[in-house]
Scaffold this motif. Structure first.
Motif, PDB file in Angstrom:
ATOM      1  N   GLN A  50      19.859  19.054  67.607  1.00  0.00           N
ATOM      2  CA  GLN A  50      20.952  18.477  68.370  1.00  0.00           C
ATOM      3  C   GLN A  50      22.185  19.382  68.336  1.00  0.00           C
ATOM      4  OE1 GLN A  50      20.248  15.845  70.055  1.00  0.00           O
ATOM      5  NE2 GLN A  50      18.262  15.616  69.109  1.00  0.00           N
ATOM      6  N   HIS A  51      21.955  20.673  68.187  1.00  0.00           N
ATOM      7  CA  HIS A  51      23.068  21.609  68.098  1.00  0.00           C
ATOM      8  C   HIS A  51      23.811  21.708  69.423  1.00  0.00           C
ATOM      9  CE1 HIS A  51      21.854  22.937  64.120  1.00  0.00           C
ATOM     10  NE2 HIS A  51      20.625  23.163  64.575  1.00  0.00           N
ATOM     11  N   ASP A  52      25.026  22.204  69.301  1.00  0.00           N
ATOM     12  CA  ASP A  52      25.835  22.459  70.480  1.00  0.00           C
ATOM     13  C   ASP A  52      25.227  23.609  71.277  1.00  0.00           C
ATOM     14  OD1 ASP A  52      28.440  24.063  71.655  1.00  0.00           O
ATOM     15  OD2 ASP A  52      28.659  21.888  71.728  1.00  0.00           O
ATOM     16  N   GLN A  53      25.548  23.692  72.566  1.00  0.00           N
ATOM     17  CA  GLN A  53      24.981  24.752  73.413  1.00  0.00           C
ATOM     18  C   GLN A  53      25.481  26.140  73.036  1.00  0.00           C
ATOM     19  OE1 GLN A  53      25.162  24.077  77.604  1.00  0.00           O
ATOM     20  NE2 GLN A  53      24.228  22.051  77.480  1.00  0.00           N
ATOM     21  N   SER A  54      26.501  26.234  72.170  1.00  0.00           N
ATOM     22  CA  SER A  54      26.964  27.537  71.693  1.00  0.00           C
ATOM     23  C   SER A  54      25.858  28.273  70.940  1.00  0.00           C
ATOM     24  CB  SER A  54      28.196  27.372  70.798  1.00  0.00           C
ATOM     25  OG  SER A  54      27.887  26.558  69.684  1.00  0.00           O
ATOM     26  N   VAL A  55      24.856  27.518  70.418  1.00  0.00           N
ATOM     27  CA  VAL A  55      23.718  28.139  69.740  1.00  0.00           C
ATOM     28  C   VAL A  55      23.018  29.128  70.670  1.00  0.00           C
ATOM     29  CG1 VAL A  55      21.399  27.657  68.834  1.00  0.00           C
ATOM     30  CG2 VAL A  55      23.332  26.253  68.128  1.00  0.00           C
ATOM     31  N   PHE A  56      22.997  28.788  71.968  1.00  0.00           N
ATOM     32  CA  PHE A  56      22.342  29.678  72.933  1.00  0.00           C
ATOM     33  C   PHE A  56      22.990  31.062  72.950  1.00  0.00           C
ATOM     34  CE2 PHE A  56      22.056  31.278  77.355  1.00  0.00           C
ATOM     35  CZ  PHE A  56      20.683  31.506  77.384  1.00  0.00           C
ATOM     36  N   LEU A  57      24.315  31.112  72.794  1.00  0.00           N
ATOM     37  CA  LEU A  57      25.019  32.397  72.787  1.00  0.00           C
ATOM     38  C   LEU A  57      24.696  33.211  71.537  1.00  0.00           C
ATOM     39  CD1 LEU A  57      28.513  31.166  74.066  1.00  0.00           C
ATOM     40  CD2 LEU A  57      26.663  32.186  75.404  1.00  0.00           C
ATOM     41  N   LEU A  58      24.405  32.534  70.417  1.00  0.00           N
ATOM     42  CA  LEU A  58      24.102  33.236  69.178  1.00  0.00           C
ATOM     43  C   LEU A  58      22.755  33.939  69.216  1.00  0.00           C
ATOM     44  CD1 LEU A  58      25.358  30.595  66.582  1.00  0.00           C
ATOM     45  CD2 LEU A  58      26.531  32.656  67.318  1.00  0.00           C
ATOM     46  N   VAL A  59      21.903  33.541  70.152  1.00  0.00           N
ATOM     47  CA  VAL A  59      20.590  34.190  70.270  1.00  0.00           C
ATOM     48  C   VAL A  59      20.753  35.688  70.528  1.00  0.00           C
ATOM     49  CG1 VAL A  59      18.475  34.257  71.654  1.00  0.00           C
ATOM     50  CG2 VAL A  59      19.501  32.069  71.060  1.00  0.00           C
ATOM     51  N   ALA A  79      18.477  48.639  58.264  1.00  0.00           N
ATOM     52  CA  ALA A  79      17.655  47.435  58.414  1.00  0.00           C
ATOM     53  C   ALA A  79      18.124  46.328  57.470  1.00  0.00           C
ATOM     54  CB  ALA A  79      16.191  47.775  58.134  1.00  0.00           C
ATOM     55  N   VAL A  80      18.446  46.715  56.231  1.00  0.00           N
ATOM     56  CA  VAL A  80      18.929  45.720  55.261  1.00  0.00           C
ATOM     57  C   VAL A  80      20.239  45.101  55.732  1.00  0.00           C
ATOM     58  CG1 VAL A  80      19.787  45.403  52.902  1.00  0.00           C
ATOM     59  CG2 VAL A  80      17.750  46.801  53.314  1.00  0.00           C
ATOM     60  N   LEU A  81      21.149  45.959  56.234  1.00  0.00           N
ATOM     61  CA  LEU A  81      22.443  45.449  56.706  1.00  0.00           C
ATOM     62  C   LEU A  81      22.279  44.568  57.943  1.00  0.00           C
ATOM     63  CD1 LEU A  81      24.670  48.637  56.218  1.00  0.00           C
ATOM     64  CD2 LEU A  81      24.677  46.540  54.851  1.00  0.00           C
ATOM     65  N   LEU A  82      21.354  44.940  58.831  1.00  0.00           N
ATOM     66  CA  LEU A  82      21.082  44.089  59.990  1.00  0.00           C
ATOM     67  C   LEU A  82      20.559  42.720  59.562  1.00  0.00           C
ATOM     68  CD1 LEU A  82      19.421  46.441  62.635  1.00  0.00           C
ATOM     69  CD2 LEU A  82      21.515  45.118  62.922  1.00  0.00           C
ATOM     70  N   LEU A  83      19.650  42.746  58.580  1.00  0.00           N
ATOM     71  CA  LEU A  83      19.125  41.486  58.073  1.00  0.00           C
ATOM     72  C   LEU A  83      20.232  40.647  57.444  1.00  0.00           C
ATOM     73  CD1 LEU A  83      16.678  39.712  57.537  1.00  0.00           C
ATOM     74  CD2 LEU A  83      16.267  40.996  55.431  1.00  0.00           C
ATOM     75  N   ALA A  84      21.091  41.313  56.665  1.00  0.00           N
ATOM     76  CA  ALA A  84      22.209  40.596  56.039  1.00  0.00           C
ATOM     77  C   ALA A  84      23.171  40.039  57.087  1.00  0.00           C
ATOM     78  CB  ALA A  84      22.954  41.539  55.082  1.00  0.00           C
ATOM     79  N   ASN A 116      22.449  39.122  60.147  1.00  0.00           N
ATOM     80  CA  ASN A 116      21.838  37.953  60.780  1.00  0.00           C
ATOM     81  C   ASN A 116      21.907  36.726  59.890  1.00  0.00           C
ATOM     82  OD1 ASN A 116      20.081  38.426  63.504  1.00  0.00           O
ATOM     83  ND2 ASN A 116      20.325  40.330  62.379  1.00  0.00           N
ATOM     84  N   LEU A 117      21.658  36.931  58.596  1.00  0.00           N
ATOM     85  CA  LEU A 117      21.753  35.806  57.662  1.00  0.00           C
ATOM     86  C   LEU A 117      23.188  35.297  57.563  1.00  0.00           C
ATOM     87  CD1 LEU A 117      19.407  37.008  54.769  1.00  0.00           C
ATOM     88  CD2 LEU A 117      18.929  35.304  56.524  1.00  0.00           C
ATOM     89  N   LEU A 118      24.149  36.229  57.566  1.00  0.00           N
ATOM     90  CA  LEU A 118      25.553  35.832  57.505  1.00  0.00           C
ATOM     91  C   LEU A 118      25.949  35.059  58.761  1.00  0.00           C
ATOM     92  CD1 LEU A 118      28.254  35.977  56.011  1.00  0.00           C
ATOM     93  CD2 LEU A 118      28.712  38.133  57.203  1.00  0.00           C
ATOM     94  N   MET A 119      25.503  35.546  59.915  1.00  0.00           N
ATOM     95  CA  MET A 119      25.783  34.843  61.161  1.00  0.00           C
ATOM     96  C   MET A 119      25.173  33.441  61.141  1.00  0.00           C
ATOM     97  SD  MET A 119      23.990  33.877  64.129  1.00  0.00           S
ATOM     98  CE  MET A 119      22.575  34.950  64.011  1.00  0.00           C
ATOM     99  N   PHE A 120      23.963  33.368  60.620  1.00  0.00           N
ATOM    100  CA  PHE A 120      23.278  32.078  60.535  1.00  0.00           C
ATOM    101  C   PHE A 120      24.057  31.118  59.632  1.00  0.00           C
ATOM    102  CE2 PHE A 120      19.994  29.089  59.381  1.00  0.00           C
ATOM    103  CZ  PHE A 120      19.248  28.983  60.545  1.00  0.00           C
TER     104      PHE A 120
END
Length: 431
Positions: A151-160, A194-199, A201-205
């Motif tokens: 039931q997330h807000d549609q802003s989730v679509f932008l985070l993709v 790659a590690v920083l990209l993964l971090a 993404n996790l931070l954004m999440f």
């Protein structure tokens, strides 16, 4: 043949991870047997396509098949399914890139020579181990908000955009690494990237999860304020009713004397009219208890008072236990918007009325809410028969009503009866 076993092992682990991730976070739409059959079918397709050794096709297909599985097997809005599919794809891809970068530092020709079995087994084992660890962390980060999953807000679509961009960068790194023999220093830089990209993404999440949590807390505060307002209005109305009843009781002796005088004059018709007028007096009506749900009772009493002030006949028939499964904030949004629209439409019509009913449909998990109100003009004005926002009031709050109906996997129907000049709203919500 022996490398095919490694591929099979990899996709088996990825399927198990997807099953654990989705089962822990989202409400299931299908039975476990049905979900398992669909998951096996989709990953069998993915396994067959992976034998072509095309990284780009494998990543795109992995993303699409995960999206299809989440959307069809769980109660998720499409952009939420898209978001979680992109997160899983990004984490999986960057887990493989981390292992690939580290391995290439120690073995520059790693995974060359026809993808040697032991190298491929090492790569599959450690990349899936990292993938599992990261998804396990994500599950525990989001598990507290499971009840609001989907039931997330549609802003989730932008985070993709963020995980998809990360996947593209990762694939670019892999393509460069396979085309050119990089010095060891650049291998480390690619691995760290790659590690920083993964971090990232996790931070954004986590940031998105934090904002969702804060929005929920703000909504709860607003709900508490609404409860306080409704309770204050309810008790104010109750006090006014009690005061009017005390005045009526105080005057009852005078009313009895008048009735006695009419009886001596044998004015039986006037006596009957007099008694009927007293019985139908609003001072004798029970406003205080319209249903057994405390929150809904306060809301209905408040709107009943508004109807009384506007000379609208109000009738409510709320069957016991029919609204207990609806959260208080959804209850407020749904009934307040329904009654606001009804009062706006009926308030300009003489002898208007509003009827609201809730009942359970036998042998089904559905609760039916019906609102019928006077309405002078047909609000379906457009040629496409879509409800429009107009002076009758219908249309205001309609998005909020539809959002609640969608959340409880229900159905909304509205129609106008030209013969009786009434507007009908029928809502079915799934318990």
């Amino acid at each position: 043949m022996i490398n095919t076993i490694c591929y099979f092992f990899s996709f088996l682990v990825e399927a198990i991870i997807l099953w654990q991730y989705s089962s822990n976070l989202f409400p299931a739409r299908r039975t476990p047997q049905r979900k398992l059959a669909v998951l096996c079918g989709l990953y069998f397709i993915l396994f067959c396509v992976s034998l072509s050794d095309s990284i780009w096709i494998n990543i795109i297909l992995y993303f699409l098949l995960n999206f299809i599985f989440l959307l069809t097997q769980y109660y998720l809005i499409w952009y939420t399914a898209l978001f979680h599919s992109s997160i899983l794809t990004a984490v999986m891809a960057m887990s493989e890139l981390v292992v690939y970068g580290i391995a290439k530092h120690f073995a520059p020709r790693f995974l060359d020579n026809g993808r040697e079995f032991y190298h491929l087994l090492f790569f599959s084992f450690f990349s899936k181990l990292i993938f599992f660890a990261v998804t396990y962390i994500l599950i525990h980060l989001m598990k507290n908000s499971k009840k609001d999953a989907g039931q997330h807000d549609q802003s989730v679509f932008l985070l993709v955009f963020i995980p998809l961009t990360s996947i593209f960068i990762m694939l670019t790194f892999v393509s460069i690494g396979e085309s050119v023999l990089l010095p060891s220093s650049l291998d480390w830089m690619v691995t760290m990237g790659a590690v920083l990209l993964l971090a990232a993404n996790l931070l954004m999440f986590e940031i998105n999860h934090y904002h969702q949590k804060k929005n929920m807390e703000f909504a709860e505060i607003q709900l508490l304020l609404q409860k306080e307002s409704d309770s204050a209005q309810y008790y104010k109305m109750l006090n006014a009713q009690n005061e009017n009843q005390r005045i009526l009781i105080h005057d009852i002796k005078k009313h009895l004397q008048s009735i006695d005088l009419l009886n001596e004059q044998r004015e039986y018709a006037k006596i009957s009219a007099y008694i009927r007028q007293l019985v139908l007096s609003p001072d004798l009506k029970e406003f205080s208890r319209l249903c057994d749900h405390e929150m809904l009772n306060s809301i209905l009493c408040r709107y009943m008072q508004r109807c009384t002030d506007s000379h609208i006949t109000f009738h409510a028939d709320i069957r016991s236990g029919t609204t207990d499964f609806i959260a208080d904030n959804d209850l407020t949004s749904l009934f307040c918007n329904l009654l606001d629209n009804a009062i706006t439409a009926a308030g300009i019509i003489p002898d208007s009325f509003i009827e609201i009913n809730t009942s359970k449909r036998e042998k089904t998990p559905f609760i039916v809410i019906t609102v019928i109100n006077s309405c002078r003009k047909n609000p379906f004005l457009c040629k496409d028969r879509q409800l429009t926002v107009n002076k009758n009031g219908h249309g205001f709050g309609l998005k909020s009503i539809r959002k609640v109906v969608s959340k409880y996997h229900g159905n909304l129907q509205m129609y106008y009866n030209d013969d009786t000049l009434t507007f009908h709203t029928i809502i079915a919500l799934k318990q």
